[in-house]
Write an enzyme that holds these catalytic residues in place. Structure first.
Site, PDB file in Angstrom:
ATOM      1  N   ALA A 101       0.472  -0.653  -0.158  1.00  9.58           N
ATOM      2  CA  ALA A 101      -0.020   0.075  -0.270  1.00  9.58           C
ATOM      3  C   ALA A 101       1.172   1.059  -0.028  1.00  9.58           C
ATOM      4  O   ALA A 101       0.861   2.295  -0.667  1.00  9.58           O
ATOM      5  CB  ALA A 101      -1.098   0.028   1.033  1.00  9.58           C
ATOM      6  N   TYR A 102       1.582   0.896   0.949  1.00  4.65           N
ATOM      7  CA  TYR A 102       2.635   2.366   1.020  1.00  4.65           C
ATOM      8  C   TYR A 102       3.899   2.504  -0.782  1.00  4.65           C
ATOM      9  O   TYR A 102       3.162   3.721  -1.144  1.00  4.65           O
ATOM     10  CB  TYR A 102       3.590   1.870   1.787  1.00  4.65           C
TER      11      TYR A 102
END
Length: 153
Positions: A101-102
């Site tokens: 996600a990052y």
């Protein structure tokens, strides 16, 4: 010389960014340099991170900076001057395990600001991205199974 003014902003709360930008412009009249430096990350396997948490990461790392930039940009364009800086991450260029996600949010931000750089050239507005490698930042150690608490800010 202007007296400093503290304006609090949760960059992941997209609904308040426009009002905060108006408050800044009303107070100072313009923004010469906008440095987007807020970030949020979580470490965990893709299947262990909720979609809700993925969205929070994307709001903080992608939608927050672009929303603030879009709110300030018309003022810079009208003055035909300004600098916009994105402090991003090397993970905006490469992905590593347990940071999906990052890394995705940082890839998206790089793409947006690369396009913005090309578009702003005609207005003499400088757009830069800085992609540092790993840095030490504030972290809360989560309780087992509590991914929400494993957010880095």
């Amino acid at each position: 010389t202007y007296a400093p003014k503290l304006i609090l902003l949760d960059i992941s709360d997209i609904n308040v960014i426009q009002d905060v930008a108006k408050e800044i412009l009303n107070c100072y009249g313009c923004v010469d340099i906008l440095i987007n430096n807020a970030s949020m990350k979580v470490k965990g396997a893709v299947q262990s991170i909720s979609l809700e948490l993925d969205k929070k990461i994307m709001d903080a790392n992608y939608f927050g900076p672009i929303t603030l930039t879009k709110a300030i940009l018309p003022n810079m364009i009208s003055r035909r001057t300004g600098q916009i800086v994105l402090i991003n991450s090397i993970q905006g260029k490469i992905g590593i395990p347990f940071r999906a996600a990052y890394a995705a949010s940082k890839h998206a931000a790089v793409g947006f600001f690369d396009c913005l750089r090309a578009e702003m050239e005609e207005f003499d507005i400088s757009v830069s991205t800085v992609n540092p490698t790993f840095i030490c930042s504030y972290h809360r150690q989560p309780a087992p199974g509590n991914w929400e608490a494993s957010i880095w800010k």
